[in-house]
Design a protein around this motif. Structure first.
Motif, PDB file in Angstrom:
ATOM      1  N   VAL A  68      -8.505  19.912   5.534  1.00 21.40           N
ATOM      2  CA  VAL A  68      -9.183  19.544   4.288  1.00 21.40           C
ATOM      3  C   VAL A  68     -10.426  18.717   4.598  1.00 21.40           C
ATOM      4  CG1 VAL A  68      -8.952  18.120   2.199  1.00 21.40           C
ATOM      5  CG2 VAL A  68      -7.136  19.712   2.837  1.00 21.40           C
ATOM      6  N   LEU A  69     -10.345  17.885   5.623  1.00 26.10           N
ATOM      7  CA  LEU A  69     -11.480  17.024   5.994  1.00 26.10           C
ATOM      8  C   LEU A  69     -12.448  17.682   6.973  1.00 26.10           C
ATOM      9  CD1 LEU A  69      -9.607  13.625   6.342  1.00 26.10           C
ATOM     10  CD2 LEU A  69     -11.108  14.338   4.490  1.00 26.10           C
ATOM     11  N   ASP A  70     -12.325  18.977   7.200  1.00 25.88           N
ATOM     12  CA  ASP A  70     -13.237  19.690   8.107  1.00 25.88           C
ATOM     13  C   ASP A  70     -14.713  19.455   7.786  1.00 25.88           C
ATOM     14  OD1 ASP A  70     -11.818  20.760  10.161  1.00 25.88           O
ATOM     15  OD2 ASP A  70     -11.475  22.711   9.203  1.00 25.88           O
ATOM     16  N   PRO A  71     -15.122  19.504   6.515  1.00 22.97           N
ATOM     17  CA  PRO A  71     -16.553  19.264   6.238  1.00 22.97           C
ATOM     18  C   PRO A  71     -17.031  17.889   6.719  1.00 22.97           C
ATOM     19  CG  PRO A  71     -15.484  20.185   4.304  1.00 22.97           C
ATOM     20  CD  PRO A  71     -14.422  19.902   5.305  1.00 22.97           C
ATOM     21  N   PHE A  72     -16.167  16.883   6.572  1.00 29.12           N
ATOM     22  CA  PHE A  72     -16.538  15.545   7.028  1.00 29.12           C
ATOM     23  C   PHE A  72     -16.696  15.522   8.548  1.00 29.12           C
ATOM     24  CE2 PHE A  72     -14.973  11.519   8.852  1.00 29.12           C
ATOM     25  CZ  PHE A  72     -15.998  10.682   8.435  1.00 29.12           C
ATOM     26  N   PHE A  73     -15.745  16.132   9.270  1.00 23.39           N
ATOM     27  CA  PHE A  73     -15.820  16.130  10.733  1.00 23.39           C
ATOM     28  C   PHE A  73     -16.969  16.984  11.241  1.00 23.39           C
ATOM     29  CE2 PHE A  73     -11.200  15.025  10.301  1.00 23.39           C
ATOM     30  CZ  PHE A  73     -11.306  13.763  10.844  1.00 23.39           C
ATOM     31  N   ASP A  74     -17.311  18.031  10.506  1.00 27.20           N
ATOM     32  CA  ASP A  74     -18.465  18.861  10.899  1.00 27.20           C
ATOM     33  C   ASP A  74     -19.765  18.096  10.746  1.00 27.20           C
ATOM     34  OD1 ASP A  74     -16.903  21.006  11.592  1.00 27.20           O
ATOM     35  OD2 ASP A  74     -17.110  22.029   9.638  1.00 27.20           O
ATOM     36  N   SER A  75     -19.813  17.177   9.779  1.00 29.58           N
ATOM     37  CA  SER A  75     -21.032  16.393   9.576  1.00 29.58           C
ATOM     38  C   SER A  75     -21.269  15.404  10.720  1.00 29.58           C
ATOM     39  CB  SER A  75     -20.980  15.651   8.241  1.00 29.58           C
ATOM     40  OG  SER A  75     -20.002  14.637   8.291  1.00 29.58           O
ATOM     41  N   LEU A  76     -20.244  15.137  11.511  1.00 29.92           N
ATOM     42  CA  LEU A  76     -20.394  14.214  12.636  1.00 29.92           C
ATOM     43  C   LEU A  76     -21.071  14.870  13.836  1.00 29.92           C
ATOM     44  CD1 LEU A  76     -16.957  12.358  12.582  1.00 29.92           C
ATOM     45  CD2 LEU A  76     -19.142  11.501  11.779  1.00 29.92           C
ATOM     46  N   GLY A  77     -21.247  16.159  13.768  1.00 30.08           N
ATOM     47  CA  GLY A  77     -21.938  16.871  14.840  1.00 30.08           C
ATOM     48  C   GLY A  77     -20.998  17.263  15.960  1.00 30.08           C
ATOM     49  N   ASP A  78     -21.500  17.128  17.207  1.00 31.00           N
ATOM     50  CA  ASP A  78     -20.716  17.534  18.378  1.00 31.00           C
ATOM     51  C   ASP A  78     -19.449  16.690  18.558  1.00 31.00           C
ATOM     52  OD1 ASP A  78     -22.608  19.437  18.926  1.00 31.00           O
ATOM     53  OD2 ASP A  78     -23.720  18.159  20.332  1.00 31.00           O
ATOM     54  N   TRP A  79     -19.508  15.444  18.156  1.00 33.67           N
ATOM     55  CA  TRP A  79     -18.360  14.556  18.319  1.00 33.67           C
ATOM     56  C   TRP A  79     -17.287  14.748  17.249  1.00 33.67           C
ATOM     57  CZ3 TRP A  79     -17.476  11.795  22.509  1.00 33.67           C
ATOM     58  CH2 TRP A  79     -18.535  11.568  23.373  1.00 33.67           C
ATOM     59  N   MET A 139     -13.968  16.199  18.490  1.00 35.06           N
ATOM     60  CA  MET A 139     -13.217  15.250  19.311  1.00 35.06           C
ATOM     61  C   MET A 139     -12.601  14.134  18.459  1.00 35.06           C
ATOM     62  SD  MET A 139     -13.279  16.445  22.274  1.00 35.06           S
ATOM     63  CE  MET A 139     -12.808  15.158  23.375  1.00 35.06           C
ATOM     64  N   VAL A 140     -13.329  13.654  17.476  1.00 35.86           N
ATOM     65  CA  VAL A 140     -12.815  12.614  16.589  1.00 35.86           C
ATOM     66  C   VAL A 140     -11.636  13.162  15.799  1.00 35.86           C
ATOM     67  CG1 VAL A 140     -13.361  11.198  14.563  1.00 35.86           C
ATOM     68  CG2 VAL A 140     -15.009  11.387  16.431  1.00 35.86           C
ATOM     69  N   GLN A 141     -11.766  14.397  15.322  1.00 37.37           N
ATOM     70  CA  GLN A 141     -10.679  15.026  14.576  1.00 37.37           C
ATOM     71  C   GLN A 141      -9.419  15.138  15.440  1.00 37.37           C
ATOM     72  OE1 GLN A 141     -11.538  19.013  13.318  1.00 37.37           O
ATOM     73  NE2 GLN A 141      -9.837  19.056  11.860  1.00 37.37           N
ATOM     74  N   GLN A 184      -5.788  13.148  14.892  1.00 37.37           N
ATOM     75  CA  GLN A 184      -4.535  13.888  14.802  1.00 37.37           C
ATOM     76  C   GLN A 184      -3.515  13.397  15.832  1.00 37.37           C
ATOM     77  OE1 GLN A 184      -5.699  17.966  15.238  1.00 37.37           O
ATOM     78  NE2 GLN A 184      -5.975  18.269  13.024  1.00 37.37           N
ATOM     79  N   VAL A 185      -3.968  13.230  17.059  1.00 39.16           N
ATOM     80  CA  VAL A 185      -3.058  12.775  18.124  1.00 39.16           C
ATOM     81  C   VAL A 185      -2.536  11.378  17.812  1.00 39.16           C
ATOM     82  CG1 VAL A 185      -2.958  12.101  20.557  1.00 39.16           C
ATOM     83  CG2 VAL A 185      -4.007  14.271  19.913  1.00 39.16           C
ATOM     84  N   ALA A 186      -3.421  10.502  17.356  1.00 41.78           N
ATOM     85  CA  ALA A 186      -2.991   9.139  17.019  1.00 41.78           C
ATOM     86  C   ALA A 186      -1.952   9.159  15.900  1.00 41.78           C
ATOM     87  CB  ALA A 186      -4.198   8.297  16.611  1.00 41.78           C
TER      88      ALA A 186
END
Length: 142
Positions: A52-63, A66-68, A72-74
């Motif tokens: 659901v938060l894919d658009p937000f993570f895509d706005s972060l660019g290349d990182w 990795m942040v996503q 998830q792992v955390a």
């Protein structure tokens, strides 16, 4: 749309599993089963929440990817620590306490020591009573 439905379904599974896990706390296998059920619901919420938060993570660019992945792992590790660890430790404690402990002299050893202590106390009291009766008897005879 499917992401939202699966996220809501995961939340319902999580809440139901957590409720039943708390109801069966300290009962071993049922608690372990419900904690796994709860963790499955949490996993579904985490995975679908990330989608659901894919658009937000895509706005972060290349990182963003990795942040996503890091989020998830955390969430999975924290969830496992809070939900699974207590249930499995409880299962281990229940399993270890129900096993019979074997002593080198057998289980009678503890009972035999207790019986010896009780019988020796009785003998001491009997000896005192015998001495008193002799002393009383001797006084009467004198």
């Amino acid at each position: 749309m499917l992401k939202y439905i699966l996220m809501i379904l995961g939340g319902v599974i999580f809440i139901a599993g957590y409720y039943y896990m708390k109801q069966n706390e300290g009962h071993g296998k049922p608690m372990m089963f419900y904690s796994l059920f709860t963790y499955a619901g949490l996993s579904l919420v985490i995975l679908m929440g990330a989608r659901v938060l894919d658009p937000f993570f895509d706005s972060l660019g290349d990182w963003g990817e990795m942040v996503q992945l890091g989020v998830q792992v955390a969430c999975f590790v924290i969830g496992a620590e809070l939900l699974l660890k207590p249930a499995f430790e409880d299962q281990r404690e229940i399993g270890s306490s129900s096993k019979k402990k074997i002593t080198p002299y057998g289980s009678r050893d503890i009972n035999a020591k207790n019986n010896k202590k009780k019988s020796s106390k009785k003998k001491k009291n009997n000896n005192n009573q015998i001495k008193r009766s002799y002393s009383k008897g001797n006084k009467k005879r004198r």
